[in-house]
Design an enzyme around this catalytic site. Structure first.
Site, short mmCIF file in Angstrom:
data_model
loop_
_atom_site.label_atom_id
_atom_site.label_comp_id
_atom_site.label_asym_id
_atom_site.label_seq_id
_atom_site.Cartn_x
_atom_site.Cartn_y
_atom_site.Cartn_z
CD GLU A 163 -24.46 -13.35 0.75
OE1 GLU A 163 -24.36 -14.54 1.06
OE2 GLU A 163 -24.61 -12.97 -0.42
CB SER A 208 -16.64 -18.21 3.57
OG SER A 208 -16.11 -17.87 2.30
P1 13P Z 1 -20.43 -18.88 -0.22
O1 13P Z 1 -21.15 -19.51 0.94
O2 13P Z 1 -20.08 -19.88 -1.29
O3 13P Z 1 -19.27 -18.04 0.22
O4 13P Z 1 -21.47 -17.89 -0.94
C1 13P Z 1 -22.14 -16.96 -0.17
C2 13P Z 1 -23.20 -16.35 -0.99
O5 13P Z 1 -22.97 -15.54 -1.87
C3 13P Z 1 -24.59 -16.78 -0.72
O6 13P Z 1 -25.50 -15.92 -1.33
#
Ligand code: 13P
Length: 249
Positions: A163, A208
């Site tokens: 991430e 995202s």
């Molecule tokens: P978003 O999908 O809201 O960007 O968050 C990603 C996340 O941190 C999942 O652990």
């Protein structure tokens, strides 16, 4: 390898939010998904979420303490998550690393705690925007894997989630080429570290992921699923992402 779609609700959700899980359950019963599905609600909802899921999908925690019990006010052990019905736990999410000062060593200890409690850890890694801008993304991820993925990790009980911090909750994502490059890099690092086990470790992309981009991301080589924040809060959006998951032979 079956892809894995994980929903991370973060600090969102009171009792009424369980209705989303009932919707999810009914949809998955009606049309069995090609992917494995895991939802990680706040700890207060885990036991009720397990009942709502009724084995149509799995429930996990968002963090755990490394110790099984002790004088750690406010913390929750992996054994407690297991006791509440969880099957997995996210460890080392960037919001834990940055907001709570968690080091790679702490994340590795939490992964080991998860195994001790027979939970599957979802170990999170990813660079900040400044690190990517400085050309350090590959090195940062290498360092995080060296520090937070224990060498005894086995494929069937370990999930990695890449991430990029700057893609979380921003609506921005790396290009598909950048995601593919990073996932290939992660696979190579895991192979160097874990040997033959590395091929079976699922590597999720997070940051995202939405119904509109899930298809192209989940089609990339070495992307074995997604870790979804905001879009996991609504069953309809989350289901659209699950639908986008392709079965891999
Ligand atoms: P978003 O999908 O809201 O960007 O968050 C990603 C996340 O941190 C999942 O652990």
């Amino acid at each position: 390898m079956r892809q894995l779609i994980v929903g991370n609700w973060k600090m969102h959700g009171l009792g009424p939010a369980l209705a989303e899980l009932l919707t999810l359950r009914h949809a998955l019963y009606a049309r069995p998904p090609l992917a494995d599905v895991l939802v990680c609600p706040p700890a207060t909802l885990i036991a009720r979420a397990v009942a709502a899921a009724s084995n149509a999908f799995s429930i996990g925690g968002q963090d755990c303490h490394a110790e099984p019990s002790g004088a750690f006010t406010g913390d929750i052990s992996a054994e407690m998550l297991k006791d509440a019905g969880a099957g997995a736990v996210i460890v080392g999410h960037s919001e834990r690393r940055h907001d709570h000062g968690e080091s790679d060593a702490m994340v590795a200890a939490k992964a080991r705690a998860a195994w001790r409690a027979r939970l599957m850890p979802v170990i999170c890694i990813g660079e900040t925007e400044a690190e990517r801008a400085g050309g350090e993304a590959l090195d940062v991820v290498a360092r995080q894997i060296a520090g937070s993925v224990p060498e005894e990790a086995v494929a069937s009980a370990t999930v990695l989630a890449y991430e990029p911090v700057w893609a979380i909750g921003t609506g921005r994502t790396p290009t598909t080429a950048e995601i593919a490059q990073m996932h290939a890099h992660i696979r190579a690092l895991l192979t160097a570290r874990l040997g033959g086990e590395a091929g079976g470790v699922r590597i999720l992309y997070g940051g995202s992921v939405k119904p509109g981009n899930a298809g192209e991301i989940l089609a990339l080589p070495d992307v074995d699923g997604a870790l979804v924040g905001g879009a996991s809060l609504k069953a309809s959006d989350f289901l659209a992402i699950i639908e986008a998951a392709a079965a891999r032979s």
